[in-house]
Design a protein around this motif. Structure first.
Motif, PDB file in Angstrom:
ATOM      1  N   ILE A 549     120.583 -17.840  34.908  1.00 48.51           N
ATOM      2  CA  ILE A 549     120.254 -17.617  35.906  1.00 48.51           C
ATOM      3  C   ILE A 549     119.276 -18.394  36.594  1.00 48.51           C
ATOM      4  CG2 ILE A 549     118.187 -15.653  36.772  1.00 48.51           C
ATOM      5  CD1 ILE A 549     120.258 -13.849  34.877  1.00 48.51           C
ATOM      6  N   TYR A 550     118.291 -19.379  35.512  1.00 47.89           N
ATOM      7  CA  TYR A 550     117.656 -19.942  36.003  1.00 47.89           C
ATOM      8  C   TYR A 550     118.193 -21.221  36.533  1.00 47.89           C
ATOM      9  CZ  TYR A 550     114.600 -24.707  35.290  1.00 47.89           C
ATOM     10  OH  TYR A 550     113.731 -25.663  35.545  1.00 47.89           O
ATOM     11  N   VAL A 551     119.780 -21.913  36.255  1.00 48.07           N
ATOM     12  CA  VAL A 551     120.169 -22.584  37.000  1.00 48.07           C
ATOM     13  C   VAL A 551     120.464 -22.210  38.388  1.00 48.07           C
ATOM     14  CG1 VAL A 551     122.079 -24.488  36.816  1.00 48.07           C
ATOM     15  CG2 VAL A 551     120.860 -24.227  35.155  1.00 48.07           C
ATOM     16  N   ARG A 552     121.373 -21.107  38.739  1.00 43.12           N
ATOM     17  CA  ARG A 552     121.477 -20.790  39.570  1.00 43.12           C
ATOM     18  C   ARG A 552     120.416 -20.314  41.047  1.00 43.12           C
ATOM     19  NH1 ARG A 552     122.207 -14.212  39.758  1.00 43.12           N
ATOM     20  NH2 ARG A 552     119.951 -14.545  39.582  1.00 43.12           N
ATOM     21  N   ASP A 553     118.991 -20.061  40.428  1.00 41.84           N
ATOM     22  CA  ASP A 553     118.050 -19.948  41.388  1.00 41.84           C
ATOM     23  C   ASP A 553     117.466 -20.954  42.030  1.00 41.84           C
ATOM     24  OD1 ASP A 553     118.394 -17.455  40.694  1.00 41.84           O
ATOM     25  OD2 ASP A 553     116.701 -16.424  39.153  1.00 41.84           O
ATOM     26  N   LEU A 554     117.276 -21.897  40.868  1.00 41.64           N
ATOM     27  CA  LEU A 554     117.114 -23.718  41.056  1.00 41.64           C
ATOM     28  C   LEU A 554     118.007 -24.127  42.110  1.00 41.64           C
ATOM     29  CD1 LEU A 554     115.657 -25.667  40.726  1.00 41.64           C
ATOM     30  CD2 LEU A 554     116.969 -26.940  38.845  1.00 41.64           C
ATOM     31  N   PRO A 638     115.321 -28.585  26.939  1.00 41.88           N
ATOM     32  CA  PRO A 638     115.413 -28.170  28.430  1.00 41.88           C
ATOM     33  C   PRO A 638     115.083 -28.778  29.383  1.00 41.88           C
ATOM     34  CG  PRO A 638     113.161 -28.527  26.875  1.00 41.88           C
ATOM     35  CD  PRO A 638     114.173 -28.736  26.332  1.00 41.88           C
ATOM     36  N   ILE A 639     116.201 -28.222  30.592  1.00 44.93           N
ATOM     37  CA  ILE A 639     115.443 -28.951  31.994  1.00 44.93           C
ATOM     38  C   ILE A 639     113.911 -28.604  33.028  1.00 44.93           C
ATOM     39  CG2 ILE A 639     116.992 -29.223  33.950  1.00 44.93           C
ATOM     40  CD1 ILE A 639     119.345 -27.665  32.213  1.00 44.93           C
ATOM     41  N   THR A 640     114.364 -30.249  33.108  1.00 45.61           N
ATOM     42  CA  THR A 640     113.045 -30.426  33.972  1.00 45.61           C
ATOM     43  C   THR A 640     113.892 -30.408  35.365  1.00 45.61           C
ATOM     44  OG1 THR A 640     112.677 -32.517  33.482  1.00 45.61           O
ATOM     45  CG2 THR A 640     111.962 -31.566  32.300  1.00 45.61           C
ATOM     46  N   PHE A 641     112.401 -29.550  36.417  1.00 38.21           N
ATOM     47  CA  PHE A 641     113.323 -30.061  37.599  1.00 38.21           C
ATOM     48  C   PHE A 641     113.544 -31.335  38.368  1.00 38.21           C
ATOM     49  CE2 PHE A 641     112.211 -30.811  42.262  1.00 38.21           C
ATOM     50  CZ  PHE A 641     112.765 -29.430  42.954  1.00 38.21           C
ATOM     51  N   GLN A 642     112.321 -32.639  37.905  1.00 35.94           N
ATOM     52  CA  GLN A 642     112.620 -33.752  38.469  1.00 35.94           C
ATOM     53  C   GLN A 642     114.014 -34.723  37.687  1.00 35.94           C
ATOM     54  OE1 GLN A 642     109.441 -36.266  38.050  1.00 35.94           O
ATOM     55  NE2 GLN A 642     110.718 -37.903  38.259  1.00 35.94           N
ATOM     56  N   SER A 643     114.673 -34.321  36.695  1.00 34.18           N
ATOM     57  CA  SER A 643     115.205 -35.073  36.407  1.00 34.18           C
ATOM     58  C   SER A 643     116.668 -34.376  36.265  1.00 34.18           C
ATOM     59  CB  SER A 643     115.633 -34.835  34.423  1.00 34.18           C
ATOM     60  OG  SER A 643     115.306 -33.362  34.318  1.00 34.18           O
ATOM     61  N   PHE A 644     116.647 -32.934  36.488  1.00 30.34           N
ATOM     62  CA  PHE A 644     117.664 -32.240  37.176  1.00 30.34           C
ATOM     63  C   PHE A 644     117.736 -32.482  38.533  1.00 30.34           C
ATOM     64  CE2 PHE A 644     119.277 -28.319  38.764  1.00 30.34           C
ATOM     65  CZ  PHE A 644     121.031 -28.155  38.416  1.00 30.34           C
ATOM     66  N   SER A 645     117.317 -32.744  39.663  1.00 33.05           N
ATOM     67  CA  SER A 645     117.325 -32.906  40.694  1.00 33.05           C
ATOM     68  C   SER A 645     117.906 -34.035  41.347  1.00 33.05           C
ATOM     69  CB  SER A 645     115.988 -33.091  41.645  1.00 33.05           C
ATOM     70  OG  SER A 645     115.120 -33.631  41.067  1.00 33.05           O
ATOM     71  N   GLU A 646     117.654 -35.208  40.724  1.00 30.47           N
ATOM     72  CA  GLU A 646     117.592 -36.810  40.612  1.00 30.47           C
ATOM     73  C   GLU A 646     119.454 -36.932  39.883  1.00 30.47           C
ATOM     74  OE1 GLU A 646     114.496 -39.357  38.270  1.00 30.47           O
ATOM     75  OE2 GLU A 646     113.254 -38.782  39.518  1.00 30.47           O
ATOM     76  N   ILE A 647     119.265 -36.021  38.759  1.00 29.89           N
ATOM     77  CA  ILE A 647     121.402 -36.080  38.401  1.00 29.89           C
ATOM     78  C   ILE A 647     121.784 -36.241  39.734  1.00 29.89           C
ATOM     79  CG2 ILE A 647     122.654 -35.605  36.839  1.00 29.89           C
ATOM     80  CD1 ILE A 647     120.429 -35.922  34.723  1.00 29.89           C
ATOM     81  N   VAL A 648     121.632 -34.149  39.765  1.00 24.14           N
ATOM     82  CA  VAL A 648     121.794 -33.682  41.236  1.00 24.14           C
ATOM     83  C   VAL A 648     122.979 -34.255  42.283  1.00 24.14           C
ATOM     84  CG1 VAL A 648     122.572 -31.538  42.471  1.00 24.14           C
ATOM     85  CG2 VAL A 648     122.306 -31.504  39.811  1.00 24.14           C
TER      86      VAL A 648
END
Length: 656
Positions: A549-554, A638-648
């Motif tokens: 749910i967290y990843v989906r909503d993000l 835990p996944i942070t927004f910044q690291s997640f956004s950069e990799i994706v």
């Protein structure tokens, strides 16, 4: 019996009672075991069979509904989605049949008959699916309504036979258990009555056995005191207890010398145990340090938890203004991040001492760190009526530096918590100034202050334990010690300026490492990454609902199309069914098929689709295994927004 001693008589009497109690205990134990076996038989056989047959019926219903969805599917995506549901419940049916075959107490032919009926229906379902894939919709629908529906009803009839047999068997076990229970109750009543009678008889026998020797003892005492008229007069016409009391007073004087000897012995023991006393004091000090450590850890963990739980309750209010909701969410996020850091502190303090601690530098806005700390601690200071101030020597754009955000915030947090604890009125100020190539940071309060005699002790671990008897409360145990260790690791120093009754000011000095304009701009634009790749399809392979749910909503916030697979096998099926996917977020630890196995299977047919491993295991060996399996990148929880956004963003941009 007359020649037996009191001790022997007591042992004999109580042994008799214990013997009968033991016999009763054995009988009760046997009956309880019988009841337990029968109850266990209910759970291991009829009840397990009933539950499994119920699960089979539920799955048959689900498959029947899904077959209707297969017939009514309008496109290939709907068809394969329905087939996945059918396959999922099909696996559940075979699992339940296995339990029934193992535990059914009736004729195995009945189970085999029901199992074969299900296999026959499976062939019909496969025929319908093949017809549907070939475009023969009408023939598929006719078979589903005809032979398919007939076999479903036939299956329900055959499973009902299994259920009825299991229920009858359960009733048989239950009646047998009730019979054993009634028998056990009767045995228990009889046994208790028998023990009661034996106990009363034993008590009367022991009473006589003890009272007679007492009377003989009194007669002997009278004989001893024959020449002492005062004593003879005192014991005449007295009860046994009174005579024994008078005699004890007479005997007391005989023990006076013994008491004197005991006093002398105590002096010798005290002299000879001086070394043991010293060792005891050291042990007590060690125990105090341990208690201080546990108390400090409890305090450090409960503080952010209090913030998280408190603001979470506020968020339940429907009429909460948007700006407050945003503020509370920020506070919860800050508390969660801090809680994660505090848990790591337990290990950090040992790493600092062992010289194995390291810092992780990144670009950060120092003013933003100060502002977040102000938000985090303003609640606590507000409750105490203390004004919380900040001092920032640089504007926001100029305050970008290279630092370890977590450790810098940890130093400030430990010092602020210390100030709040010992300040009851006035104000607390924290912030920084720039002196050439150094950042001089401070936390100043108007609290009770610290005498100069204690300045050299304040940063020692658990020092408040040593000062419990003093009028000055000190530190938080580990907080100031950890702060000192982190500051020294930065290459700086920390010191205190304070006097009793005038407040305290903690200073710490760090190297000033400003970042270039190019790095600052890159940092500011990092949050805009997602806007350039909207519309892409991302497959999220995650078995934990909250994480999905967290990843989906993000992702959905930035207009991505989201597909979900609950395990690695479902993910492989989606890719093999030629469903267009631009990127896969692959969890590693999952049931059925883990992420590494799924990635290897996907790489057999698709070499180009980006696969990003996401896992709570973040050791170097875990990363190596992920890359060896065919993953393109690695994202630790835990996944942070910044690291997640950069990799994706990086991998979606490369796939364009």
């Amino acid at each position: 019996m007359k020649g037996l001693k009191f001790q022997t008589r007591l042992i004999l009497g109580f042994s008799l009672i214990l013997f009968f109690s033991f016999i009763i205990g054995i009988i009760s134990f046997i009956e309880i075991k019988n009841i337990s076996k029968k109850t266990e038989a209910i759970y291991r056989h009829p009840l397990a069979v009933s539950n499994s047959v119920r699960d089979i019926n539920i799955s048959i219903n689900a498959i029947h509904r899904s077959m209707k969805d297969v017939v009514l599917a309008k496109n290939i995506e709907e068809l394969y989605e329905s087939i996945l549901v059918v396959n999922k419940h099909d696996r559940q049916v075979y699992t339940s049949f296995k339990v029934v075959q193992e535990r059914f107490l009736g004729e195995k032919e009945v189970v085999n008959d029901a199992y074969q009926a299900y296999r026959d229906w499976e062939k019909i379902r496969n025929e319908v699916i093949m017809l549907k894939k070939g475009g023969h919709d009408e023939r598929a629908a006719d078979i589903t309504r005809g032979r398919g529906a007939f076999h479903v009803n036939l299956l329900f009839e055959k499973t009902k036979i299994l259920t009825d047999f299991a229920q009858n068997k359960a009733d048989e076990f239950y009646l047998s258990t009730l019979e054993s229970e009634q028998k056990s109750f009767a045995i228990l009543i009889t046994s208790i009555s028998l023990i009661l009678l034996i106990s009363i008889g034993t008590a009367l026998w022991l009473s006589k056995s003890i009272s007679r020797p007492i009377h003989r003892f009194i007669d002997e005492i009278s004989t001893i005191f024959t020449n002492e008229d005062d004593l003879i007069q005192n014991i005449q016409n007295k009860s046994e207890q009174e005579i024994l009391g008078i005699t004890s007073k007479k005997l007391k004087s005989s023990y006076q010398k013994l008491n004197d000897f005991n006093k002398e012995l105590d002096k010798q023991i005290e002299q000879r145990t001086s070394e043991l006393k010293e060792a005891k004091e050291k042990a007590e000090e060690s125990e105090q340090l341990k208690s201080a450590f546990l108390a400090n850890m409890s305090h450090e963990i409960r503080t952010p938890l209090n913030s998280i739980l408190g603001f979470s309750e506020f968020l339940h209010k429907d009429d909460l203004p948007r700006e407050k909701k945003k503020l509370y969410l920020d506070m919860i996020d800050n508390g969660g991040q801090r809680l994660l850091t505090i848990i790591s502190d337990i290990v950090d303090i040992s790493k600092i001492e062992a010289k194995q601690f390291s810092l992780s530098y990144e670009i950060a806005m120092l003013n933003e760190i100060i502002d977040k700390l102000h938000q985090q601690f303003s609640i606590a200071t507000g409750k105490k009526g203390i004004e919380l101030k900040t001092l920032k020597a640089l504007d926001d754009y100029s305050s970008f530096i290279s630092t370890d955000i977590t450790r810098l915030s940890q130093v400030f947090s430990n010092l602020l918590e210390n100030s709040i604890k010992f300040t009851n009125e006035g104000e607390i100020e924290f912030g920084y100034q720039v002196h050439e190539n150094r950042l001089v940071m401070h936390v100043r309060d108007t609290g009770i202050g610290i005498p100069k005699d204690f300045h050299h002790l304040i940063f020692e671990r658990f020092r408040q334990t040593d000062l419990q008897e003093a009028t000055l409360p000190t530190g938080t145990g580990l907080g100031l010690s950890i702060a000192q260790g982190i500051v020294e690791l930065f290459g700086g120093k920390i010191w205190l300026e304070s006097e009793e009754g005038t407040g305290a000011c903690f200073y710490f000095e760090l190297p000033y490492l400003p970042t270039s304009t190019k790095q600052v701009n890159k940092k500011i634009k990092a949050d805009e990454f997602f806007y350039h790749t909207s519309g892409k399809t991302i497959l999220v392979v995650e078995d934990e609902p909250s994480n999905y749910i967290y990843v989906r909503d993000l992702l959905s916030e930035y207009n991505y199309n989201i597909l979900h697979a609950e395990n690695g096998k479902d993910a492989v099926d989606i890719i093999n069914n030629d469903i267009k996917v631009d990127l896969i977020l692959m969890d590693i630890k999952m049931p059925v098929m883990n992420g590494l196995q799924a990635t290897r299977e996907i790489r057999k047919t698709n070499k180009t689709i980006p696969v990003i491993a996401q896992t709570a295991h973040a050791m170097s060996d875990d990363k190596r295994q992920a890359f060896n399996a065919g993953c393109n990148d690695f994202l630790a929880k835990p996944i942070t927004f910044q690291s997640f956004s950069e990799i994706v963003q990086k991998h979606l941009s490369q796939s364009n």
